[in-house]
Design a protein around this motif. Structure first.
Motif, PDB file in Angstrom:
ATOM      1  N   VAL A  94      81.780 110.055  65.016  1.00  0.00           N
ATOM      2  CA  VAL A  94      82.485 109.346  66.093  1.00  0.00           C
ATOM      3  C   VAL A  94      81.670 109.376  67.379  1.00  0.00           C
ATOM      4  O   VAL A  94      81.607 108.377  68.112  1.00  0.00           O
ATOM      5  N   GLU A  95      81.022 110.495  67.656  1.00  0.00           N
ATOM      6  CA  GLU A  95      80.182 110.587  68.857  1.00  0.00           C
ATOM      7  C   GLU A  95      79.045 109.566  68.789  1.00  0.00           C
ATOM      8  O   GLU A  95      78.736 108.902  69.788  1.00  0.00           O
ATOM      9  N   ARG A  96      78.416 109.427  67.626  1.00  0.00           N
ATOM     10  CA  ARG A  96      77.353 108.423  67.471  1.00  0.00           C
ATOM     11  C   ARG A  96      77.900 107.010  67.632  1.00  0.00           C
ATOM     12  O   ARG A  96      77.254 106.144  68.239  1.00  0.00           O
ATOM     13  N   GLN A  97      79.095 106.783  67.096  1.00  0.00           N
ATOM     14  CA  GLN A  97      79.717 105.471  67.232  1.00  0.00           C
ATOM     15  C   GLN A  97      79.932 105.116  68.707  1.00  0.00           C
ATOM     16  O   GLN A  97      79.695 103.986  69.127  1.00  0.00           O
ATOM     17  N   LEU A  98      80.393 106.098  69.480  1.00  0.00           N
ATOM     18  CA  LEU A  98      80.639 105.852  70.907  1.00  0.00           C
ATOM     19  C   LEU A  98      79.328 105.568  71.636  1.00  0.00           C
ATOM     20  O   LEU A  98      79.249 104.624  72.442  1.00  0.00           O
ATOM     21  N   GLU A  99      78.319 106.372  71.372  1.00  0.00           N
ATOM     22  CA  GLU A  99      77.029 106.160  72.023  1.00  0.00           C
ATOM     23  C   GLU A  99      76.481 104.768  71.705  1.00  0.00           C
ATOM     24  O   GLU A  99      75.979 104.058  72.581  1.00  0.00           O
TER      25      GLU A  99
ATOM     26  N   MET B 153      81.056 105.040  83.557  1.00  0.00           N
ATOM     27  CA  MET B 153      82.279 105.636  83.037  1.00  0.00           C
ATOM     28  C   MET B 153      82.118 106.002  81.558  1.00  0.00           C
ATOM     29  O   MET B 153      82.579 107.055  81.099  1.00  0.00           O
ATOM     30  N   GLY B 154      81.434 105.133  80.829  1.00  0.00           N
ATOM     31  CA  GLY B 154      81.220 105.385  79.409  1.00  0.00           C
ATOM     32  C   GLY B 154      80.377 106.621  79.165  1.00  0.00           C
ATOM     33  O   GLY B 154      80.646 107.392  78.236  1.00  0.00           O
ATOM     34  N   ARG B 155      79.366 106.830  79.998  1.00  0.00           N
ATOM     35  CA  ARG B 155      78.526 108.014  79.834  1.00  0.00           C
ATOM     36  C   ARG B 155      79.312 109.284  80.147  1.00  0.00           C
ATOM     37  O   ARG B 155      79.088 110.334  79.531  1.00  0.00           O
ATOM     38  N   HIS B 156      80.213 109.196  81.104  1.00  0.00           N
ATOM     39  CA  HIS B 156      81.092 110.336  81.405  1.00  0.00           C
ATOM     40  C   HIS B 156      81.962 110.650  80.189  1.00  0.00           C
ATOM     41  O   HIS B 156      82.111 111.812  79.798  1.00  0.00           O
TER      42      HIS B 156
ATOM     43  N   ALA C 102      89.467 100.946  76.826  1.00  0.00           N
ATOM     44  CA  ALA C 102      89.116 101.673  75.609  1.00  0.00           C
ATOM     45  C   ALA C 102      88.383 102.973  75.948  1.00  0.00           C
ATOM     46  O   ALA C 102      88.628 104.022  75.331  1.00  0.00           O
ATOM     47  N   VAL C 103      87.497 102.924  76.938  1.00  0.00           N
ATOM     48  CA  VAL C 103      86.774 104.124  77.362  1.00  0.00           C
ATOM     49  C   VAL C 103      87.751 105.148  77.943  1.00  0.00           C
ATOM     50  O   VAL C 103      87.649 106.350  77.668  1.00  0.00           O
ATOM     51  N   GLU C 104      88.685 104.677  78.735  1.00  0.00           N
ATOM     52  CA  GLU C 104      89.688 105.583  79.324  1.00  0.00           C
ATOM     53  C   GLU C 104      90.484 106.289  78.242  1.00  0.00           C
ATOM     54  O   GLU C 104      90.813 107.476  78.360  1.00  0.00           O
TER      55      GLU C 104
ATOM     56  N   ALA D 255      75.408  99.125  72.956  1.00  0.00           N
ATOM     57  CA  ALA D 255      75.557  97.720  72.566  1.00  0.00           C
ATOM     58  C   ALA D 255      76.073  96.881  73.727  1.00  0.00           C
ATOM     59  O   ALA D 255      75.580  95.773  73.975  1.00  0.00           O
ATOM     60  N   ILE D 256      77.072  97.395  74.442  1.00  0.00           N
ATOM     61  CA  ILE D 256      77.629  96.600  75.539  1.00  0.00           C
ATOM     62  C   ILE D 256      76.713  96.629  76.761  1.00  0.00           C
ATOM     63  O   ILE D 256      76.637  95.654  77.507  1.00  0.00           O
ATOM     64  N   SER D 257      75.993  97.727  76.954  1.00  0.00           N
ATOM     65  CA  SER D 257      75.066  97.801  78.091  1.00  0.00           C
ATOM     66  C   SER D 257      73.908  96.816  77.928  1.00  0.00           C
ATOM     67  O   SER D 257      73.470  96.184  78.890  1.00  0.00           O
TER      68      SER D 257
END
Length: 236
Positions: A32-37, A131-134, A198-200, A42-44
């Motif tokens: 899941v951590e890899r998926q989030l990264e 925010m995503g990196r946080h 989604a990030v929140e 991808a969006i960046s």
């Protein structure tokens, strides 16, 4: 399992079963951590290929949730665990649900990355990336606390959600201002709002997992409890 200070049992097989579900939930957390990264990358970078990879990889997360949950149910039925063993199984069963929901959030972020219109609105993505990196650091710390079953670390990490919420509110204000200044950006802004939400939610899920860690270690249910009460009750 020694890191978790689990009791040893007469049945070596029971110890092996507890070890197994612990290792499997940590493996699920790593996935899941890899998926989030990757979703955030991808969006960046508006990388459609990477976004599709995240979306397609969600079935692995779902499959792990189902298989671990089935094993937790089997252990409860067969072993009838008590005290800390029962708390461990329950904590893992709840944790995998939140990890699966984080996986869903990653898919939502990745889907936004497929919107080609965002190439013209790159400034919209700056606050979302921060925010995503946080959120990524929050998840990493939470998984580390889970691996060590560290209640002190979980308590400190629990506070990160409030910080992430403030970032979320600030990002929403920025996006609203951007939309009012340029009404033509409304479709793109709504896409970014979707990803921001989604990030929140990732932060909310991490906070839940921290509560499960505290529940296992301290035997206290700290859901819906203030930090002051939590610190007093847990002697942290």
């Amino acid at each position: 399992m020694d890191n978790m200070n689990l009791n040893k049992h007469i049945s070596g097989q029971f110890n092996a079963e507890l070890d197994d579900i612990r290792n499997r939930v940590l493996a699920m957390g790593g996935l899941v951590e890899r998926q989030l990264e990757q979703a955030l990358d991808a969006i960046s970078n508006l990388d459609a290929e990477l976004a599709q990879s995240v979306i397609q990889g969600d079935h692995k997360v779902n499959g792990m949730e189902v298989s671990i949950d089935e094993e937790c149910a089997r252990i409860i039925a067969k072993r009838q665990p008590a005290a800390s063993d029962l708390r461990l199984v329950l904590a893992i069963s709840k944790t995998i649900t939140d990890l699966e929901r984080i996986g869903d959030a990653c898919v939502k972020i990745a889907k936004v990355a497929l919107d080609k219109r965002l190439k013209k609105q790159q400034p919209l993505l700056v606050s979302l990336d921060s925010m995503g990196r946080h959120a990524t650091r929050f998840l990493h710390g939470t998984l580390d606390a889970l691996a060590r079953m560290d209640a002190d670390a979980a308590f400190e990490l629990h506070k990160e959600d409030a910080k992430l919420d403030k970032e979320y509110e600030a990002t929403i204000r920025q996006l609203m201002t951007y939309m009012m200044e340029d009404p033509r950006s409304i479709p793109e802004v709504f896409d970014v709002l979707w990803a921001t939400r989604a990030v929140e939610r990732v932060g909310d899920r991490c906070q839940n997992i921290c509560e499960y860690i505290i529940y296992y270690v301290k035997g206290k249910d700290v859901r819906h409890v203030s930090y002051e009460e939590m610190e007093k009750d847990l002697n942290l």
